[in-house]
Each structure stands twice: as C-alpha cells, then as structure tokens.
Scaffold this motif. Structure first.
Motif, PDB file in Angstrom:
ATOM      1  N   LEU A 163      24.606  51.933  28.861  1.00  0.00           N
ATOM      2  CA  LEU A 163      24.862  51.749  30.442  1.00  0.00           C
ATOM      3  C   LEU A 163      25.821  50.494  30.411  1.00  0.00           C
ATOM      4  O   LEU A 163      26.643  50.463  31.139  1.00  0.00           O
ATOM      5  N   VAL A 164      25.575  49.321  29.685  1.00  0.00           N
ATOM      6  CA  VAL A 164      26.238  48.325  29.746  1.00  0.00           C
ATOM      7  C   VAL A 164      27.620  48.551  29.279  1.00  0.00           C
ATOM      8  O   VAL A 164      28.543  47.904  30.045  1.00  0.00           O
ATOM      9  N   THR A 165      27.918  49.474  28.359  1.00  0.00           N
ATOM     10  CA  THR A 165      29.462  49.966  27.806  1.00  0.00           C
ATOM     11  C   THR A 165      30.070  50.412  29.031  1.00  0.00           C
ATOM     12  O   THR A 165      31.240  49.953  29.198  1.00  0.00           O
ATOM     13  N   ALA A 166      29.407  51.354  29.481  1.00  0.00           N
ATOM     14  CA  ALA A 166      30.130  52.209  30.899  1.00  0.00           C
ATOM     15  C   ALA A 166      30.375  50.940  31.813  1.00  0.00           C
ATOM     16  O   ALA A 166      31.679  50.948  32.439  1.00  0.00           O
ATOM     17  N   LEU A 167      29.625  49.993  32.300  1.00  0.00           N
ATOM     18  CA  LEU A 167      29.870  49.114  33.277  1.00  0.00           C
ATOM     19  C   LEU A 167      30.904  48.262  32.883  1.00  0.00           C
ATOM     20  O   LEU A 167      31.889  47.623  33.625  1.00  0.00           O
ATOM     21  N   LEU A 168      31.059  47.576  31.678  1.00  0.00           N
ATOM     22  CA  LEU A 168      32.062  46.843  31.156  1.00  0.00           C
ATOM     23  C   LEU A 168      33.527  47.485  31.000  1.00  0.00           C
ATOM     24  O   LEU A 168      34.421  46.787  30.971  1.00  0.00           O
ATOM     25  N   GLU A 169      33.553  48.696  30.971  1.00  0.00           N
ATOM     26  CA  GLU A 169      34.679  49.775  31.034  1.00  0.00           C
ATOM     27  C   GLU A 169      35.307  49.520  32.604  1.00  0.00           C
ATOM     28  O   GLU A 169      36.472  49.741  32.913  1.00  0.00           O
ATOM     29  N   CYS A 170      34.594  49.102  33.726  1.00  0.00           N
ATOM     30  CA  CYS A 170      35.132  48.893  34.985  1.00  0.00           C
ATOM     31  C   CYS A 170      35.584  47.547  35.374  1.00  0.00           C
ATOM     32  O   CYS A 170      35.271  46.585  34.514  1.00  0.00           O
ATOM     33  N   GLY A 171      36.354  47.630  36.366  1.00  0.00           N
ATOM     34  CA  GLY A 171      36.716  46.260  36.570  1.00  0.00           C
ATOM     35  C   GLY A 171      35.818  45.382  37.215  1.00  0.00           C
ATOM     36  O   GLY A 171      35.000  45.738  38.235  1.00  0.00           O
ATOM     37  N   PRO A 172      35.690  44.046  36.838  1.00  0.00           N
ATOM     38  CA  PRO A 172      34.575  43.030  37.113  1.00  0.00           C
ATOM     39  C   PRO A 172      34.504  42.916  38.586  1.00  0.00           C
ATOM     40  O   PRO A 172      33.614  42.864  39.186  1.00  0.00           O
ATOM     41  N   GLU A 173      35.477  42.592  39.129  1.00  0.00           N
ATOM     42  CA  GLU A 173      36.101  42.350  40.525  1.00  0.00           C
ATOM     43  C   GLU A 173      35.470  43.406  41.529  1.00  0.00           C
ATOM     44  O   GLU A 173      35.044  43.468  42.531  1.00  0.00           O
ATOM     45  N   ALA A 174      36.010  44.544  40.844  1.00  0.00           N
ATOM     46  CA  ALA A 174      35.637  46.030  41.772  1.00  0.00           C
ATOM     47  C   ALA A 174      34.089  46.219  41.529  1.00  0.00           C
ATOM     48  O   ALA A 174      33.540  46.694  42.828  1.00  0.00           O
ATOM     49  N   LEU A 175      33.554  45.664  40.704  1.00  0.00           N
ATOM     50  CA  LEU A 175      32.144  46.257  40.723  1.00  0.00           C
ATOM     51  C   LEU A 175      31.124  45.375  41.612  1.00  0.00           C
ATOM     52  O   LEU A 175      30.368  45.452  42.270  1.00  0.00           O
ATOM     53  N   LYS A 199      38.646  47.218  54.899  1.00  0.00           N
ATOM     54  CA  LYS A 199      39.086  45.881  54.683  1.00  0.00           C
ATOM     55  C   LYS A 199      38.556  45.424  53.130  1.00  0.00           C
ATOM     56  O   LYS A 199      39.509  44.802  52.542  1.00  0.00           O
ATOM     57  N   VAL A 200      37.459  45.878  52.727  1.00  0.00           N
ATOM     58  CA  VAL A 200      36.998  45.572  51.377  1.00  0.00           C
ATOM     59  C   VAL A 200      38.166  46.027  50.342  1.00  0.00           C
ATOM     60  O   VAL A 200      38.534  45.420  49.485  1.00  0.00           O
ATOM     61  N   PHE A 201      38.732  47.189  50.755  1.00  0.00           N
ATOM     62  CA  PHE A 201      39.722  48.064  49.871  1.00  0.00           C
ATOM     63  C   PHE A 201      40.965  47.253  49.875  1.00  0.00           C
ATOM     64  O   PHE A 201      41.643  46.988  48.814  1.00  0.00           O
ATOM     65  N   GLY A 202      41.394  46.876  50.997  1.00  0.00           N
ATOM     66  CA  GLY A 202      42.611  45.782  50.926  1.00  0.00           C
ATOM     67  C   GLY A 202      42.490  44.600  50.237  1.00  0.00           C
ATOM     68  O   GLY A 202      43.425  44.016  49.506  1.00  0.00           O
ATOM     69  N   GLU A 203      41.515  44.175  50.544  1.00  0.00           N
ATOM     70  CA  GLU A 203      41.153  42.705  49.864  1.00  0.00           C
ATOM     71  C   GLU A 203      41.157  42.739  48.247  1.00  0.00           C
ATOM     72  O   GLU A 203      41.299  42.119  47.589  1.00  0.00           O
ATOM     73  N   SER A 204      40.707  43.885  47.933  1.00  0.00           N
ATOM     74  CA  SER A 204      40.773  44.026  46.407  1.00  0.00           C
ATOM     75  C   SER A 204      42.073  43.750  45.652  1.00  0.00           C
ATOM     76  O   SER A 204      42.283  43.394  44.454  1.00  0.00           O
ATOM     77  N   PHE A 205      43.282  44.113  46.322  1.00  0.00           N
ATOM     78  CA  PHE A 205      44.524  43.973  46.049  1.00  0.00           C
ATOM     79  C   PHE A 205      44.831  42.450  46.105  1.00  0.00           C
ATOM     80  O   PHE A 205      46.104  42.183  45.787  1.00  0.00           O
ATOM     81  N   LEU A 206      44.254  41.443  46.516  1.00  0.00           N
ATOM     82  CA  LEU A 206      44.237  40.063  46.452  1.00  0.00           C
ATOM     83  C   LEU A 206      44.094  39.522  45.108  1.00  0.00           C
ATOM     84  O   LEU A 206      44.555  38.608  44.603  1.00  0.00           O
ATOM     85  N   THR A 207      43.869  40.506  44.151  1.00  0.00           N
ATOM     86  CA  THR A 207      43.532  40.177  42.691  1.00  0.00           C
ATOM     87  C   THR A 207      44.625  40.990  42.049  1.00  0.00           C
ATOM     88  O   THR A 207      45.090  42.031  42.366  1.00  0.00           O
ATOM     89  N   ASP A 208      44.710  40.627  40.895  1.00  0.00           N
ATOM     90  CA  ASP A 208      45.804  41.503  39.936  1.00  0.00           C
ATOM     91  C   ASP A 208      44.963  42.850  39.387  1.00  0.00           C
ATOM     92  O   ASP A 208      45.577  43.510  38.654  1.00  0.00           O
ATOM     93  N   GLU A 209      43.709  42.971  39.620  1.00  0.00           N
ATOM     94  CA  GLU A 209      42.775  43.839  39.049  1.00  0.00           C
ATOM     95  C   GLU A 209      43.302  45.343  39.252  1.00  0.00           C
ATOM     96  O   GLU A 209      43.203  46.086  38.241  1.00  0.00           O
ATOM     97  N   PRO A 210      43.596  45.657  40.520  1.00  0.00           N
ATOM     98  CA  PRO A 210      43.814  47.036  40.829  1.00  0.00           C
ATOM     99  C   PRO A 210      45.280  47.615  40.064  1.00  0.00           C
ATOM    100  O   PRO A 210      45.297  48.564  39.361  1.00  0.00           O
ATOM    101  N   THR A 211      46.017  46.630  40.081  1.00  0.00           N
ATOM    102  CA  THR A 211      47.635  46.941  39.537  1.00  0.00           C
ATOM    103  C   THR A 211      47.697  46.956  38.133  1.00  0.00           C
ATOM    104  O   THR A 211      47.888  47.858  37.326  1.00  0.00           O
ATOM    105  N   ARG A 212      46.793  46.049  37.488  1.00  0.00           N
ATOM    106  CA  ARG A 212      46.698  45.888  36.013  1.00  0.00           C
ATOM    107  C   ARG A 212      45.847  47.123  35.302  1.00  0.00           C
ATOM    108  O   ARG A 212      46.290  47.668  34.420  1.00  0.00           O
ATOM    109  N   LEU A 213      44.629  47.723  36.106  1.00  0.00           N
ATOM    110  CA  LEU A 213      43.871  48.663  35.482  1.00  0.00           C
ATOM    111  C   LEU A 213      44.642  49.969  35.829  1.00  0.00           C
ATOM    112  O   LEU A 213      44.595  50.808  35.065  1.00  0.00           O
ATOM    113  N   MET A 214      45.077  50.190  37.162  1.00  0.00           N
ATOM    114  CA  MET A 214      45.799  51.368  37.383  1.00  0.00           C
ATOM    115  C   MET A 214      47.093  51.718  36.404  1.00  0.00           C
ATOM    116  O   MET A 214      47.362  52.731  35.827  1.00  0.00           O
TER     117      MET A 214
END
Length: 256
Positions: A197-209, A233-248
């Motif tokens: 389970l830990v491994t699965a969670l670590l594969e996700c974006g930490p800020e997204a989690l 609003k929360v979806f939009g705020e996720s793009f204030l970090t580089d996490e979506p762009t980087r992981l996508m």
C-alpha cells in the motif's frame, strides 16, 4: 526509534514514510489519559512536517494496535472527569483524521473500543489474518461515542448498530466483508501488505494526495452540490505547484 515523548515513538525512512508507535502503554497498547495526550501531541507536531508523505500508526506490542481505552481509569470517573477523558480521546482521533498526509492503521491482534475509533479515523486499515475487532463499551455500562460515529459511514447503519449494541467481536474476514478493513494480510505478511500500500501511495503526487485527503474529509460533511463546487477551486489550486505539469508530462513521455 526517536521518542517524541514517553508514549510516542517515531521511525522515519528516506522516502518520507513515518512509523508512529504507541509506546509504554502495556501489552495491549491501552489508551489511558497520559498515553492519549502524548499521542495527540506527537501527531500534532508531525503534522507540521511537509516532508512526511505517509504515516503508519502502530502499537509497540504485536498483541494489538490499540486494545482500547483504560478501563481501570474509567472506572474511577464521574460525569465531569468522564467528559474530560473522552474529550482527550476525541482530540486524538481528530489529530489522526485531520493529519495532512495519508495515515495507515497497522492492525495485528485486537482492536477494541477506543482503538477501533482511532483506526476508523485513519485513511486505510490493514489487518492481520487473525485480528479481531469490537466495540465492547455497552457491556461495561457506557455507550460507544465520539468517532464511533464514523462506523455507519464505513460499514452501514445495520452493521454499525450490531457492533455497538451487541458488543460482540468480529474476526478479520468479517471485518473485510463489512468494509471495516481494507486488506487482510496472510500469516507473517502484515508489514509486506502495508508496504504494498505504501508503494502505491508513493507513486502518487504528494501534494495531490494531501489535497485529496482534505477534500474527502470535507465531502464527509458537506452536501453534494457544495462538495462539487468546492472541488473546482481545489482542482485549480493544484496547478499553483509544478506537480501536475511535471507528473502529466512524465506520463505523456512514457506513452510515446
């Protein structure tokens, strides 16, 4: 193990996974007031550390995660001190429930009463094959309260009613079938199942989690329309970090 206080021990790894252990609380990791306060204080301190990606909550003893609240202490309570006692346990459960990163309950042996309330406040529950669960409060003259209120949300009203009104225990296969636990580990495999389970969670974006956990907590209490609109609003705020762009982009690159 690093001791944050007399009852809260912490082990960290380089991935940001933190084991938080209930220490010096007897063979069944019982929650008396000093233990309850110490665990709450430890979790509140850890909650400010943004390098933590996952918490695994465990007892120091393998006989249980938490065997319950301290009956010897409760037997001496009056109305005022009873409210103070249960408020401490409520605050510990809320420290778990509101912890910013995902919290996994590691559940060997017995998990009863207040221990099951703490586990219900976790995001994930992984149990040993021979674990047992119950809400025995009515047999000792008190109702199940505070985060027992999460049980109908987890397992439905009929099964929650059965647990808190019969005070009978259930085994791990029953708990899995009811939805009280998420996974059952084979004999000797509890830590391996948690690591999966830990491994699965670590594969996700930490800020997204973190955002997803916060949303889930709000969805538990908000009407549907408010939940949907809050999510925009929360979806939009996720793009204030580089996490979506980087992981996508990494996902797109793998598909080429």
């Amino acid at each position: 193990m690093e001791m944050l206080n007399n009852h809260c021990g912490v082990t960290r790894d380089a991935r940001g996974v933190v084991d938080v252990a209930i220490c010096n609380a007897g063979a069944l990791n019982i929650l008396g007031s000093p233990v309850t306060d110490a665990m709450r204080e430890g979790l509140q301190k850890l909650a400010t550390d943004r390098s933590i990606r996952i918490v695994v909550l465990r007892g120091q003893s393998e006989k249980s995660m938490i065997g319950g609240a301290d009956i010897k202490e409760m037997a001496k309570l009056d109305q005022k001190s009873a409210e103070a006692f249960i408020s401490r346990l409520r605050d510990l459960c809320e420290a778990v429930r509101q912890f910013p990163a995902p919290v996994i309950a590691r559940m060997p042996g017995w998990c009863l009463g207040g221990g099951l309330e703490v586990a219900a406040a976790c995001d994930f529950r992984v149990a040993a094959h021979d674990a047992h669960f119950g809400m025995p409060e009515v047999r000792v003259g008190i109702p199940s309260v505070i985060h027992a209120a999460l049980l109908p949300r987890l397992i439905g009203w009929a099964r929650a009613r059965w647990l808190v009104m019969t005070a009978e225990n259930i085994d791990a296969p029953t708990a899995l079938a009811w939805g009280l636990v998420d996974k059952i580990a084979p004999a000797g495999g509890l830590d391996a199942e948690i690591e999966h389970l830990v491994t699965a969670l670590l594969e996700c974006g930490p800020e997204a989690l973190r955002s997803q956990k916060a949303l889930l907590r709000q969805w538990e209490e908000l009407p549907l329309t408010e939940s949907v609109n809050l999510s925009v609003k929360v979806f939009g705020e996720s793009f204030l970090t580089d996490e979506p762009t980087r992981l996508m982009q990494a996902f797109v690159n793998r598909k080429r």
